[in-house]
Design an enzyme around this catalytic site. Sequence first.
Site, mmCIF file in Angstrom:
data_model
loop_
_atom_site.group_PDB
_atom_site.id
_atom_site.type_symbol
_atom_site.label_atom_id
_atom_site.label_comp_id
_atom_site.label_asym_id
_atom_site.label_seq_id
_atom_site.Cartn_x
_atom_site.Cartn_y
_atom_site.Cartn_z
ATOM 1 N N GLU A 152 -1.165 7.391 -0.329
ATOM 2 C CA GLU A 152 -2.665 7.585 -0.416
ATOM 3 C C GLU A 152 -3.004 7.364 0.310
ATOM 4 O OE1 GLU A 152 -3.825 6.644 -4.239
ATOM 5 O OE2 GLU A 152 -2.756 8.084 -5.210
ATOM 6 N N GLU A 157 3.259 10.082 -8.513
ATOM 7 C CA GLU A 157 2.877 8.999 -9.698
ATOM 8 C C GLU A 157 2.581 10.553 -10.659
ATOM 9 O OE1 GLU A 157 -0.647 6.660 -8.731
ATOM 10 O OE2 GLU A 157 1.015 5.750 -6.629
HETATM 11 C C1 BG6 Z 1 -3.185 5.485 -7.609
HETATM 12 C C2 BG6 Z 1 -2.085 4.162 -7.065
HETATM 13 O O1 BG6 Z 1 -4.428 5.720 -6.701
HETATM 14 O O2 BG6 Z 1 -3.536 5.738 -9.291
HETATM 15 C C3 BG6 Z 1 -1.711 3.756 -8.508
HETATM 16 O O3 BG6 Z 1 -1.135 5.186 -5.889
HETATM 17 C C4 BG6 Z 1 -2.983 3.498 -8.972
HETATM 18 O O4 BG6 Z 1 -1.968 2.377 -6.647
HETATM 19 C C5 BG6 Z 1 -2.949 4.494 -9.792
HETATM 20 O O5 BG6 Z 1 -2.948 1.981 -10.151
HETATM 21 C C6 BG6 Z 1 -4.208 4.314 -10.449
HETATM 22 O O6 BG6 Z 1 -5.172 4.423 -10.199
HETATM 23 P P1 BG6 Z 1 -6.190 2.781 -10.429
HETATM 24 O O7 BG6 Z 1 -7.514 3.051 -9.982
HETATM 25 O O8 BG6 Z 1 -6.872 3.318 -12.442
HETATM 26 O O9 BG6 Z 1 -5.068 2.186 -10.993
#
Ligand code: BG6
Length: 482
Positions: free
Chosen positions: A170, A382
């Site tokens: 990201e 993800e």
């Molecule tokens: C993505 C990242 O942005 O989303 C992760 O790659 C992150 O590292 C995940 O934890 C979820 O976002 P957040 O802010 O809810 O932890």
Amino acid sequence: MYFKETKGFPKDFLWGSASAAYQVEGGWDADGKGVTNWDKFVRIPGKTFKATTGDKAVDHYHRFKEDVKLMADMGLKTYRFSIAWARIYPNGNGEINEAGLSFYDDLINELIKYGIEPMVTVYHWDMPQALEEEYHGWENRRIVDDYVNYATTLFKRYGDRVKYWITMNEQNIFTSFGWLKGMHPPGKENDMKTFYQVNHHANMAHAGAVLALKELYPDAKVGASFAYSPCYAFDRKPENAMAKADYDDLQNYWWMDIYAYGRYPRSAWAYLETMGVTPDIQDGDMETLRKAAALVNFMGVNYYQTCVAEYNPIDGVGMSNAMNTTGKKGTAQVQGVPGLYKNPANDFLPTTDWDWTIDPMGLRMCCRDITSRYDLPIVISENGLGAFDKVEDGQVHDPYRIAYLKAHIEELKKACDDGCQVLAYCTWSYTDLLSWLNGYQKRYGFVYVDREEDENYGTLNRIPKDSYYWYQKVIETNGEEL
Ligand code: BG6
């Protein structure tokens, strides 16, 4: 599209789950690891929810064997994790730390022992602080060589066992939060010129790593993971359709066109010129980017939500750092770029407690768009739901997470039927972990970890949630039983 027959997921589909070093490992100063930008940043008052840190995180550094065993029992096909640069090069460059290298050797070997494909992210936001102090990290072109040197060290050491590599996690998020919103290190706000320069350096670092990997291991699979939020025009008004086009060029294609084609979108570049914020590009850079793009094997997609674009007048809303980091629904604010677009909420879709839009079909849209525009295979690196979980009689019932994942996998299946070449689906996350700005109460895992915001509370014991057993079945039936 409608199909009379559906094919579903390919036979060798990689059902996976993901994590990142800073969010799970802990052991922040163990065995020669250097200090990172995040180790510093979390100590600035007010930056993270209840001042949480990843000092101990969920102690994966010491408990990885237990975690991998749970993965094996679940039947996981791939585990995506990141390597902490400062464990390998405590100062970012120069002296190498053998203890750090051997930690990841052990992790990779443990995964392979159970037939789990390691998928390695080279950079998931934790940069050695020494590089910040030496030359301001990503702001200086010198980071390109240091990053490529670090990445090459990983390729040489693990390339015999690791086939899937993700260069950057990201880039769009860590740079916009770091240089526009002030919410990630180095905590700068509204610095557009540096933001674009930093991005060019990150692009060159990514490209250099791709070229180095392919030189060593031509058959390795490599890509970058992009936080992709597909965008809907607010309505059929032409100026809102144009706002969507502006959003796509500046927020999505600006990065994905580099990874896939090695070029910046023309209209975005023209906009940057009028704003006086184009990055400095050296002779040969664009050729390097193009060469690397030709070697990239997949587009990595981190998908959480879609957004809406509506025309934003020149005196309209700007970028704000008023995000919901508490889990109190309805506290996020509309953001935008004056003169181009703003991103109001989508009334048709529900949201999470952290005000993230829930839109399973958006995942299919990601795949369709990438397939049409780039014709590249896709790794969903993800996707997941951050929620409050509770332990009841030693169990964690998370039907909301199962419902979320089920709906997204159904749409992903349709994307496969649409002809998209989806290679892998990694949920976020495997165990519960530190959510950078939202503490430990925002849980994403299949495996509950007993800890609270304050690291002195909790046993760190692991409890598989209901979703763990549900995903086990999904994997066993290759996505047929959801
Ligand atoms: C993505 C990242 O942005 O989303 C992760 O790659 C992150 O590292 C995940 O934890 C979820 O976002 P957040 O802010 O809810 O932890």
